[in-house]
Design a protein around this motif. Sequence first.
Motif, short mmCIF file in Angstrom:
data_model
loop_
_atom_site.label_atom_id
_atom_site.label_comp_id
_atom_site.label_asym_id
_atom_site.label_seq_id
_atom_site.Cartn_x
_atom_site.Cartn_y
_atom_site.Cartn_z
N ARG A 14 0.83 -1.22 0.00
CA ARG A 14 0.00 0.00 0.00
C ARG A 14 0.85 1.25 0.00
N ARG A 18 0.16 8.16 -5.24
CA ARG A 18 -0.26 7.43 -6.43
C ARG A 18 0.60 7.88 -7.61
N MET A 23 2.02 3.68 -9.25
CA MET A 23 0.69 3.20 -8.84
C MET A 23 -0.39 4.13 -9.39
N PHE A 28 -4.93 1.67 -9.20
CA PHE A 28 -4.82 1.49 -7.75
C PHE A 28 -5.90 2.35 -7.06
N TYR A 32 -9.10 -1.89 -6.19
CA TYR A 32 -7.85 -2.67 -6.27
C TYR A 32 -7.73 -3.58 -5.05
N PHE A 34 -5.64 -4.94 -2.61
CA PHE A 34 -4.36 -4.94 -1.89
C PHE A 34 -4.31 -6.19 -1.02
N THR A 195 1.16 -1.19 -15.31
CA THR A 195 0.12 -0.17 -15.16
C THR A 195 0.61 1.22 -15.52
N GLU A 323 4.10 -5.56 -10.31
CA GLU A 323 4.18 -4.12 -10.08
C GLU A 323 5.25 -3.79 -9.04
N SER A 325 5.17 -1.60 -6.68
CA SER A 325 4.65 -1.42 -5.32
C SER A 325 4.49 -2.76 -4.62
N TYR A 326 4.36 -3.84 -5.40
CA TYR A 326 4.20 -5.17 -4.82
C TYR A 326 5.55 -5.80 -4.52
#
Length: 329
Positions: A14, A18, A23, A28, A32, A34, A195, A323, A325-326
């Motif tokens: 998270r 953004r 993201m 997101f 989305y 999470f 994305t 991604e 962020s992941y």
Amino acid sequence: MRPLRDLRISVTDRCNFRCTYCMPKEVFNADYKFLRREQLLNFEEIVRISKIFVGLGVRKIRLTGGEPLLRKDIPVLIRQLADISSIEDISLTTNGVLLTEKLAQELKEAGLKRITISLDTLDQDVFCRISDVRADVNQVLQAIGHAESAGLAPIKINAVVKKGVNESSILPMARYFHGSRKILRFIEFMDVGHTNHWKLDDVFPAADIVREIRKEFQIRPAEANYRGEVAKRWLYEDGGGEIGIISSVTQPFCRSCTRARLSAEGKLFTCLFATKGYDLRHLLREGADDKYIAAVIGSMWEKRDDRYSEIRTSETVLLPKVEMSYIGG
Ligand code: SAM
Ligand code: SF4
Ligand code: SF4
């Protein structure tokens, strides 16, 4: 075989920003999915897996995300990681907005050695356009001050450069941090995940970043501090310190890549651009012993032939990729 030296641990997928290159809001959003709390590795699991990695050669750990400061009690985790013998360096990458004076002190006392704070521009409008939230550049600048007061040095500032968006911020950023003892690092916009709709045309190449800085400053290339350092170092001729340029698109450095990544739910990735991760959480929760888990990680690392950035083409961009962020930037 490239040695296994660095482990990047994503503690959450998270974020309170953004950023359009990471993201984007249209993906997101409220729909989305999470990770849920129980899907995240807990601190005990993170520490256990970190010890196993240290046994395999890891000496540096970086906490990242998503936004790592969104995870509750991060100083508690840092203290536990700092207690692992043979760890030489614990660092963290953050967008800075949640870094209060108190938290910076707590992180330092817990054993955090260094911090990297991301800031792509000093221009408030451009900052809002990139981060796509209502935050203030001054909050990030204050966070940098808090990190400095807490002694989290050397502080690195990460600035992603996207063509047509913030190349005009390169010189003002260089001016602002010149002589400040902070290391400003410009990063080429990368095709992590899907994305962000990456296109080669949107990359502002490292060579152009250097050209931009040279409009006002004399800089010369410097030797890497250690094997596997991602940023190419440049020194100001006037003694104003150093800057770094991370050119993973135009001058890839896979040959010296010593980094493994652990996602927030415990998947091991041997490359930022990997299509699949190996589920270590399953092993942790199903009773596998440390020796077995170490053997699994060791054999994955031995088989590793990742060199995505060296073989990047218009087709590789279409490969299924996770991604940023992941996986943790
Ligand atoms: N949220 C924290 C932050 O922004 O510092 C930590 C995680 S973020 C994914 C880590 C770093 O990755 C940041 O410096 C960010 O600017 C960089 N990053 C994210 N997406 C990128 C992209 N597409 N290309 C290059 N760098 C990227
Ligand atoms: Fe959040 Fe960092 Fe990604 Fe920006 S780059 S969206 S701050 S995780
Ligand atoms: Fe390392 Fe993969 Fe990046 Fe190459 S593309 S430097 S192997 S993470």
